[in-house]
Each structure stands twice: as structure tokens, then as C-alpha cells.
Design an enzyme around this catalytic site. Sequence first.
Site, short mmCIF file in Angstrom:
data_model
loop_
_atom_site.label_atom_id
_atom_site.label_comp_id
_atom_site.label_asym_id
_atom_site.label_seq_id
_atom_site.Cartn_x
_atom_site.Cartn_y
_atom_site.Cartn_z
N ASN A 1 -54.70 -52.70 19.15
CA ASN A 1 -55.10 -54.10 19.23
C ASN A 1 -55.67 -54.64 17.93
OD1 ASN A 1 -56.32 -56.62 20.65
ND2 ASN A 1 -58.08 -55.55 19.75
N ARG B 1 -65.03 -56.60 19.52
CA ARG B 1 -65.19 -58.00 19.98
C ARG B 1 -63.84 -58.55 20.43
NH1 ARG B 1 -65.44 -59.91 13.77
NH2 ARG B 1 -63.30 -60.69 13.67
N TYR C 1 -48.40 -62.44 8.61
CA TYR C 1 -48.84 -62.12 9.97
C TYR C 1 -47.63 -62.06 10.92
CZ TYR C 1 -51.63 -62.65 14.29
OH TYR C 1 -52.21 -62.48 15.52
N ILE D 1 -60.50 -59.90 21.93
CA ILE D 1 -59.53 -59.39 22.90
C ILE D 1 -59.72 -57.89 23.13
CG2 ILE D 1 -57.05 -59.01 23.26
CD1 ILE D 1 -56.57 -61.70 21.77
P1 NAD Z 1 -60.88 -60.47 16.29
O1 NAD Z 1 -60.86 -60.72 14.83
O2 NAD Z 1 -61.92 -61.15 17.12
O3 NAD Z 1 -61.01 -58.88 16.57
C1 NAD Z 1 -60.22 -57.96 15.87
C2 NAD Z 1 -60.96 -56.65 15.81
O4 NAD Z 1 -60.17 -55.73 15.06
C3 NAD Z 1 -62.31 -56.77 15.11
O5 NAD Z 1 -63.33 -56.16 15.85
C4 NAD Z 1 -62.07 -56.06 13.78
O6 NAD Z 1 -63.24 -55.47 13.22
C5 NAD Z 1 -61.02 -55.03 14.17
N1 NAD Z 1 -60.29 -54.55 13.00
C6 NAD Z 1 -59.76 -55.31 12.00
N2 NAD Z 1 -59.24 -54.50 11.05
C7 NAD Z 1 -59.42 -53.22 11.48
C8 NAD Z 1 -59.12 -51.95 10.93
N3 NAD Z 1 -58.52 -51.86 9.73
N4 NAD Z 1 -59.45 -50.84 11.61
C9 NAD Z 1 -60.08 -50.93 12.81
N5 NAD Z 1 -60.41 -52.11 13.37
C10 NAD Z 1 -60.09 -53.24 12.72
O7 NAD Z 1 -59.41 -60.81 16.80
P2 NAD Z 1 -58.86 -61.10 18.28
O8 NAD Z 1 -58.62 -62.54 18.37
O9 NAD Z 1 -59.65 -60.42 19.30
O10 NAD Z 1 -57.42 -60.42 18.14
C11 NAD Z 1 -57.09 -59.13 18.65
C12 NAD Z 1 -55.60 -58.91 18.48
O11 NAD Z 1 -54.88 -59.96 19.13
C13 NAD Z 1 -55.14 -58.95 17.04
O12 NAD Z 1 -54.12 -57.99 16.85
C14 NAD Z 1 -54.60 -60.35 16.87
O13 NAD Z 1 -53.66 -60.43 15.85
C15 NAD Z 1 -53.99 -60.58 18.23
N6 NAD Z 1 -53.84 -62.00 18.60
C16 NAD Z 1 -54.90 -62.83 18.78
C17 NAD Z 1 -54.66 -64.16 19.16
C18 NAD Z 1 -55.77 -65.14 19.41
O14 NAD Z 1 -55.49 -66.29 19.77
N7 NAD Z 1 -57.03 -64.79 19.26
C19 NAD Z 1 -53.37 -64.62 19.33
C20 NAD Z 1 -52.32 -63.74 19.13
C21 NAD Z 1 -52.56 -62.43 18.79
#
Ligand code: NAD
Length: 448
Positions: free
Chosen positions: A275, A207, A353, A209
Site C-alpha cells: 500500500n 496513516r 505516478y 488508507i
Molecule cells: P498517505 O501519504 O497518507 O500514506 C502513505 C503511507 O506510505 C505513509 O504512512 C508513508 O510514510 C508510507 N510510505 C511512503 N513511502 C514509503 C516507503 N518508502 N517505505 C515505507 N512506507 C512508505 O497516502 P494514502 O492516501 O493513504 O495512500 C495510500 C496508497 O493509496 C498509496 O499507494 C496511494 O498512491 C494510493 N492512492 C491514494 C488515493 C487517495 O485519494 N488518497 C487515491 C489513489 C491511490
Amino acid sequence: MTTDRYLRFTGTPAGRFLTRRLGLPQPVALRRWSAERPLLDGPLLHLTAGKSELPDLGTVLARTGLRAGDARPAAVVLDATGVRDVEGLAEVHAALHPVVRSVAESGRVVVLGAPLDPADHHQAAVQQGLEGFTRSLGKEVGRGRTVTLVRLTDAGAAESTLRFLLSPRSAYVSGQVVEVGDGEVVTVEDWTRPLAGRTALVTGAARGIGEAIARTLARDGARVVCLDVPQAEAEVRRVAERVGGSAVTVDVTADDAGARIADEVPDGLDVLVHNAGITRDRKLANMAAERWSSVLDVNLASVLRTTDVLLERGVLRGWGSPLFERSRELGGGRIVVTASMAGIAGNVGQTNYAASKAGVIGFVRALAPRVAAERGVTVNAVAPGFIETRMTAAMPALLREAGRRMNSLGQGGLPVDVAETVAWLAQPGSGAVNGQVVRVCGQSLLGA
Ligand code: NAD
């Protein structure tokens, strides 16, 4: 489709009128890439300050598909590579001052600078000056326009970067400085499918990003292996089906995660996107050790461990790779990591984080020059700011609103904005872009 109601309001005539009268932010709906409209809506204006050091620039710009012209340009490229003194800097002002107001909505200003010359402190001063100039102009231009600075010595090596920055794909990248070095440059046959014939693996692809990255890499021609935790099996399978790739359920923190990934790609891997990430927020004074370690384990330790295994086993393709030796003409593998603005600016409640995300930036900077020299593999990071995902939808309303507005574009980004940036870094033509941390944050007011 964004859930940002304020942005939809400012897109209406009444909303525009009212927000202007009240002096409120006036974000505009950003123009993003679509198959029907892949190019910016207007001509490209090529300007020069000082004596250009890029003989091929005109040829490379002509290949972007944008026609040359100066009537309401959608893209302005200012070649300031030859600026070596303060008088030269005045030429930057003279070139952009008359045209900046006429740049089209969601247009681009790309300033080209030279690497700082340690033997010439005048050149270094004014080339560094371009950074302050660019970041300030990014804050001024408004209406979805972006401003970036690229430091380069060879326009050909920067073609993938110029194509990205001068297209709707870079809609949420502004106020950034990108260095294009002297890495191996691969000839890209088809710029619409630069990843054709390549295999990419994306962690956290079920899901948000990660899903957008999987879709975008597949659009660019890659065969995508979508990885997520076993609990997200149904979702990750759905994503894999949609992108015509395969799904694998592995917890990246498992001891054998690297080995499991290696088994999934018996023919080797071209692109590895780390990611997957989690947050477990608390102020340090209230943070139990478990919250600390779970975040550090998923976001940082697993990245270090799996990369080590994949490099040791030679799973990531490159010319020195013991398993998947390839010729230099094909280029080496690509590693892209999702960092975060929090890892640059810090954030209340996110010591864990931010430590993990600053950690991956350190990882990128140290590993990049080494693996590029040894195997032609590049390592870069994207650092998203406020992106509209399930994670940010769960924020308290006031904080969410502040996060959305506190950047030069006055809105949150979409997962696809991060994905487009990853796709640029992941493609074979980006071999000269290495060790970079590119923020996808609409030029957030936080962090330099
Ligand atoms: P999200 O929570 O929607 O998706 C993260 C995905 O990673 C999920 O599908 C989850 O099941 C998977 N995941 C978590 N732990 C895992 C593991 N141990 N093994 C395998 N998969 C695992 O988050 P997002 O918002 O899509 O974020 C994606 C990346 O971008 C992350 O690294 C997050 O820190 C970074 N990020 C997001 C934002 C934002 O505004 N959403 C901002 C900065 C950075």
C-alpha cells in the site's frame, strides 16, 4: 467523519431542497459497515433473466443473512448468466424496469453474468452488453445505490464476493465488473472473522488508507504487521498497538526490504498488502529525473523487488511453498496492491505516478495466473479514486471539490472503503478472485 461540508449540507432538509431546486449534485451519506448494523437495511430480491446457469445461487444468497422479499429491497440480484441472445437481454429490462425505483437508499443492484463464450458471438455480444447496461444503471440510480456486474460460473466460488457486494462494506464500489474464476475455494468457518489465525503485512500502515487496511484486517481476525518508514515510527507503533499487531520500520525501497520483511514473519505470511505510495507531481516538461525515479521506486520497483524475494524464499504461504507448505483446504496466500485511478485514466502532472500505478496493474495481471497455478496464491489490485485523506486534503480547493463530485455517488470515498475491498480480496474465501483490478471510486466519471 468526512470533512466534506457540501455532503453534510445535502443531508439537511434545507440543503436537500435547495440543491434539488438548483439542479446540483445530491450526494447522500453512505451507509457503511458497523458491528451494530453489519447488514443492509432491507430484504433481498432475487430475479432471473433467461435460464439460470447457477443451480446453487439461492442457497448461497440465503447465507448472506438478508431475508428474501420484494418490498423496498435493499439488494437486488439479477441472475443473467443464461442470457444468450438479444431476446434474453430484453428479459433483463423486463426484470429490473419495474423494481429499480423501489431499491432502498444505499441499496445494491448486483447483475450476474457469464464469461464471454468465444465460440458463440451472440452470447458474447449480449454478455458484454451487460457491462454497458451495468455501468449506465450505476450512473442513473443515485441516493447512494450501487450497481456491479459479476461474471461467474459457480455461485459457491463467488460467495465471498456476493457477501461483500451485498453488504454495507462495498459502499463506494460501483460500476465495476468483477470476474470470479475457477480458483481454489476454501470453506470459511466464521464469516465474521475470516482471517482468524492468519498473518498480514501492510506497507504504509502509519496513516491514511494503510492504517484503515490494518484496522480492517485486524477486525477480520488477522494478526497484522504494520510497516512504515523509520520517520513514521511513532505513528506506526500507535497503529500497531491499536490493532493488537506489531510494528516494523523499513523503507520499502531499501535493498534489504524483502529480507527484513521475511525476518519479521518467521512463521510465514498469509496476506501481503503493498500500500505504501507517494506522489511527486509536475508536468513531464518540468519533471526532474529525481521526481520521476523516487515515485517509480516506491510505488513500483519496491513492489516488484519485495514480492520476488518473498515468493523466492517461500515466505508467502501456499502449497508449493518451500518454507510454509500448507494443505489445499487452507488456501494459498493473498497479495493485494494499491493501484490508483490515475493508473487507469491518467492525470495531468502525474506521468510518473500514473506510470507506476499502471505498472502495478500489469504486475498483477501477469503474476496472478502463474502463482495461483503454482501455489494457490492470488494477486489483485484495488484502484482508489478520490479518497478523503491527508493527500487529498492538501489539494487546491477547486480541484478537490471537482474530485469529490465527479463520480456517480457525488462524494469522495473514505479510507475504510478501500480497506473493506482489500479485506474481501485478502480473505481465504476469495481464492477464485484473481488478477482483478477493482476500482474503489464511486464510479468515477474518468476511465472506463
Ligand atoms: P498517505 O501519504 O497518507 O500514506 C502513505 C503511507 O506510505 C505513509 O504512512 C508513508 O510514510 C508510507 N510510505 C511512503 N513511502 C514509503 C516507503 N518508502 N517505505 C515505507 N512506507 C512508505 O497516502 P494514502 O492516501 O493513504 O495512500 C495510500 C496508497 O493509496 C498509496 O499507494 C496511494 O498512491 C494510493 N492512492 C491514494 C488515493 C487517495 O485519494 N488518497 C487515491 C489513489 C491511490
